[in-house]
Design a protein around this motif. Sequence first.
Motif, PDB file in Angstrom:
ATOM      1  N   GLU A 119      28.496 -46.488 -57.325  1.00  0.00           N
ATOM      2  CA  GLU A 119      29.436 -45.808 -58.221  1.00  0.00           C
ATOM      3  C   GLU A 119      29.347 -44.295 -58.073  1.00  0.00           C
ATOM      4  OE1 GLU A 119      28.115 -47.123 -62.060  1.00  0.00           O
ATOM      5  OE2 GLU A 119      26.615 -45.541 -62.219  1.00  0.00           O
ATOM      6  N   TYR A 120      28.837 -43.844 -56.934  1.00  0.00           N
ATOM      7  CA  TYR A 120      28.653 -42.413 -56.729  1.00  0.00           C
ATOM      8  C   TYR A 120      29.433 -41.963 -55.507  1.00  0.00           C
ATOM      9  CZ  TYR A 120      25.131 -44.984 -54.123  1.00  0.00           C
ATOM     10  OH  TYR A 120      24.495 -45.908 -53.352  1.00  0.00           O
ATOM     11  N   GLY A 121      29.708 -40.685 -55.494  1.00  0.00           N
ATOM     12  CA  GLY A 121      30.339 -40.104 -54.317  1.00  0.00           C
ATOM     13  C   GLY A 121      31.826 -40.353 -54.193  1.00  0.00           C
ATOM     14  N   ASP A 122      32.385 -41.205 -55.053  1.00  0.00           N
ATOM     15  CA  ASP A 122      33.805 -41.514 -54.940  1.00  0.00           C
ATOM     16  C   ASP A 122      34.527 -41.357 -56.273  1.00  0.00           C
ATOM     17  OD1 ASP A 122      32.560 -43.565 -56.196  1.00  0.00           O
ATOM     18  OD2 ASP A 122      33.375 -45.172 -54.937  1.00  0.00           O
ATOM     19  N   ASN A 123      33.929 -40.529 -57.154  1.00  0.00           N
ATOM     20  CA  ASN A 123      34.552 -40.230 -58.450  1.00  0.00           C
ATOM     21  C   ASN A 123      34.812 -41.492 -59.271  1.00  0.00           C
ATOM     22  OD1 ASN A 123      34.700 -37.405 -57.914  1.00  0.00           O
ATOM     23  ND2 ASN A 123      36.493 -37.798 -56.615  1.00  0.00           N
ATOM     24  N   ASP A 124      33.919 -42.432 -59.184  1.00  0.00           N
ATOM     25  CA  ASP A 124      34.062 -43.679 -59.927  1.00  0.00           C
ATOM     26  C   ASP A 124      33.931 -43.407 -61.422  1.00  0.00           C
ATOM     27  OD1 ASP A 124      34.117 -46.208 -60.830  1.00  0.00           O
ATOM     28  OD2 ASP A 124      32.206 -46.841 -59.983  1.00  0.00           O
ATOM     29  N   SER A 125      34.869 -43.898 -62.187  1.00  0.00           N
ATOM     30  CA  SER A 125      34.826 -43.711 -63.639  1.00  0.00           C
ATOM     31  C   SER A 125      35.117 -45.012 -64.377  1.00  0.00           C
ATOM     32  CB  SER A 125      35.835 -42.642 -64.078  1.00  0.00           C
ATOM     33  OG  SER A 125      37.141 -43.018 -63.695  1.00  0.00           O
ATOM     34  N   ASP A 126      35.172 -46.135 -63.633  1.00  0.00           N
ATOM     35  CA  ASP A 126      35.487 -47.419 -64.244  1.00  0.00           C
ATOM     36  C   ASP A 126      34.210 -48.082 -64.753  1.00  0.00           C
ATOM     37  OD1 ASP A 126      38.140 -47.114 -63.559  1.00  0.00           O
ATOM     38  OD2 ASP A 126      37.866 -48.060 -61.597  1.00  0.00           O
ATOM     39  N   GLY A 127      34.300 -48.689 -65.927  1.00  0.00           N
ATOM     40  CA  GLY A 127      33.150 -49.398 -66.456  1.00  0.00           C
ATOM     41  C   GLY A 127      32.058 -48.449 -66.930  1.00  0.00           C
ATOM     42  N   TRP A 128      30.865 -48.992 -66.969  1.00  0.00           N
ATOM     43  CA  TRP A 128      29.706 -48.252 -67.458  1.00  0.00           C
ATOM     44  C   TRP A 128      29.036 -47.544 -66.285  1.00  0.00           C
ATOM     45  CZ3 TRP A 128      24.390 -50.474 -69.183  1.00  0.00           C
ATOM     46  CH2 TRP A 128      23.682 -49.489 -69.885  1.00  0.00           C
ATOM     47  N   VAL A 129      29.283 -46.251 -66.152  1.00  0.00           N
ATOM     48  CA  VAL A 129      28.743 -45.463 -65.039  1.00  0.00           C
ATOM     49  C   VAL A 129      27.349 -44.985 -65.416  1.00  0.00           C
ATOM     50  CG1 VAL A 129      29.080 -43.473 -63.550  1.00  0.00           C
ATOM     51  CG2 VAL A 129      31.066 -44.775 -64.356  1.00  0.00           C
ATOM     52  N   ILE A 130      26.341 -45.449 -64.705  1.00  0.00           N
ATOM     53  CA  ILE A 130      24.952 -45.155 -65.078  1.00  0.00           C
ATOM     54  C   ILE A 130      24.203 -44.407 -63.980  1.00  0.00           C
ATOM     55  CG2 ILE A 130      24.805 -47.147 -66.601  1.00  0.00           C
ATOM     56  CD1 ILE A 130      23.243 -48.584 -64.353  1.00  0.00           C
ATOM     57  N   HIS A 131      24.902 -43.971 -62.942  1.00  0.00           N
ATOM     58  CA  HIS A 131      24.221 -43.340 -61.809  1.00  0.00           C
ATOM     59  C   HIS A 131      23.346 -42.170 -62.236  1.00  0.00           C
ATOM     60  CE1 HIS A 131      23.447 -41.943 -57.763  1.00  0.00           C
ATOM     61  NE2 HIS A 131      23.928 -40.762 -58.080  1.00  0.00           N
ATOM     62  N   SER A 132      23.874 -41.299 -63.076  1.00  0.00           N
ATOM     63  CA  SER A 132      23.122 -40.115 -63.502  1.00  0.00           C
ATOM     64  C   SER A 132      21.841 -40.511 -64.236  1.00  0.00           C
ATOM     65  CB  SER A 132      23.978 -39.222 -64.402  1.00  0.00           C
ATOM     66  OG  SER A 132      25.076 -38.709 -63.687  1.00  0.00           O
ATOM     67  N   TYR A 133      21.946 -41.539 -65.077  1.00  0.00           N
ATOM     68  CA  TYR A 133      20.769 -41.986 -65.821  1.00  0.00           C
ATOM     69  C   TYR A 133      19.718 -42.585 -64.883  1.00  0.00           C
ATOM     70  CZ  TYR A 133      24.062 -41.483 -69.680  1.00  0.00           C
ATOM     71  OH  TYR A 133      24.979 -40.985 -70.571  1.00  0.00           O
ATOM     72  N   TYR A 136      17.927 -39.653 -63.254  1.00  0.00           N
ATOM     73  CA  TYR A 136      16.964 -39.034 -64.180  1.00  0.00           C
ATOM     74  C   TYR A 136      15.696 -39.892 -64.288  1.00  0.00           C
ATOM     75  CZ  TYR A 136      21.025 -36.311 -65.742  1.00  0.00           C
ATOM     76  OH  TYR A 136      22.124 -35.489 -65.795  1.00  0.00           O
ATOM     77  N   ALA A 137      15.896 -41.201 -64.440  1.00  0.00           N
ATOM     78  CA  ALA A 137      14.757 -42.103 -64.560  1.00  0.00           C
ATOM     79  C   ALA A 137      13.929 -42.114 -63.281  1.00  0.00           C
ATOM     80  CB  ALA A 137      15.239 -43.512 -64.894  1.00  0.00           C
ATOM     81  N   LEU A 138      14.597 -42.037 -62.141  1.00  0.00           N
ATOM     82  CA  LEU A 138      13.886 -41.986 -60.864  1.00  0.00           C
ATOM     83  C   LEU A 138      12.981 -40.766 -60.799  1.00  0.00           C
ATOM     84  CD1 LEU A 138      15.406 -42.775 -57.403  1.00  0.00           C
ATOM     85  CD2 LEU A 138      14.114 -40.674 -57.715  1.00  0.00           C
ATOM     86  N   GLY A 139      13.501 -39.634 -61.248  1.00  0.00           N
ATOM     87  CA  GLY A 139      12.691 -38.416 -61.255  1.00  0.00           C
ATOM     88  C   GLY A 139      11.452 -38.549 -62.119  1.00  0.00           C
ATOM     89  N   VAL A 140      11.591 -39.214 -63.262  1.00  0.00           N
ATOM     90  CA  VAL A 140      10.453 -39.409 -64.172  1.00  0.00           C
ATOM     91  C   VAL A 140       9.425 -40.353 -63.570  1.00  0.00           C
ATOM     92  CG1 VAL A 140       9.761 -40.311 -66.420  1.00  0.00           C
ATOM     93  CG2 VAL A 140      11.816 -38.898 -66.230  1.00  0.00           C
ATOM     94  N   THR A 141       9.887 -41.461 -62.998  1.00  0.00           N
ATOM     95  CA  THR A 141       8.941 -42.440 -62.460  1.00  0.00           C
ATOM     96  C   THR A 141       8.202 -41.907 -61.237  1.00  0.00           C
ATOM     97  OG1 THR A 141      10.754 -43.480 -61.212  1.00  0.00           O
ATOM     98  CG2 THR A 141      10.174 -44.441 -63.333  1.00  0.00           C
TER      99      THR A 141
END
Length: 218
Positions: A119-133, A136-141
């Motif tokens: 859902e990234y890189g193609d301006n996806d806005s359909d449904g529940w977009v969670i890429h950013s979250y 963020y979680a990847l950075g923490v782990t």
Amino acid sequence: MPRITETNSQMPAEVSEQPVLLSTLIFLGVFGCIALATSILIADFVVPNHDWIADTISDLGAGRYEFIVDMGLYAFAAALIGLAVLAAHVHLGAWDWSVGIIALIVFGLLVFLIGARNEYGDNDSDGWVIHSYLVYALGVTMTIACFALARGAARASPRYRTVLIATGIVWVASSPVFFFLPTDIDGIYERYLGAVSFVLVVILSHLFYQRAKQRKAY
């Protein structure tokens, strides 16, 4: 009913480490890094009109050729989970080492989800977009894994502790910068962050490789 004696109800006093398991998962760890780096390099040339300095890895993971980077992400996710299995098999610490194991598992699952969601890189806005979250979680782990595994790694060699702590510090200092960079250079910076994450995998793989060599010597 037959009486269960104390002798036959006891568990074995020692559980030996398995060199074949160690070698297999070490190989998986190194292969995961190589596979992801190779998939990005191939996609850089295959994806039309791609600028590897300005465009992010996420841009490569969307569109017609998304499968190239996705395969690399899945391999890297498998590498992280494989290292978690290794760390559990060769437990070198107390509660903090266990926290590091969980962080590696979550890190691997996050990498897998980032590849699977597409859902990234193609301006996806359909449904529940969670890429950013997920990012963020990847950075923490990643941060938790570096610091939580450091003390236990020192039991193998103080150098491993130094490298893990240094990697964690570099990651903490570097990763937030990505979100404030102009879009004409964030692609190359994201590749730099990917290289930092490789350090975690490589240093742990080296630790367990040395451990496996020592076991084979006996």
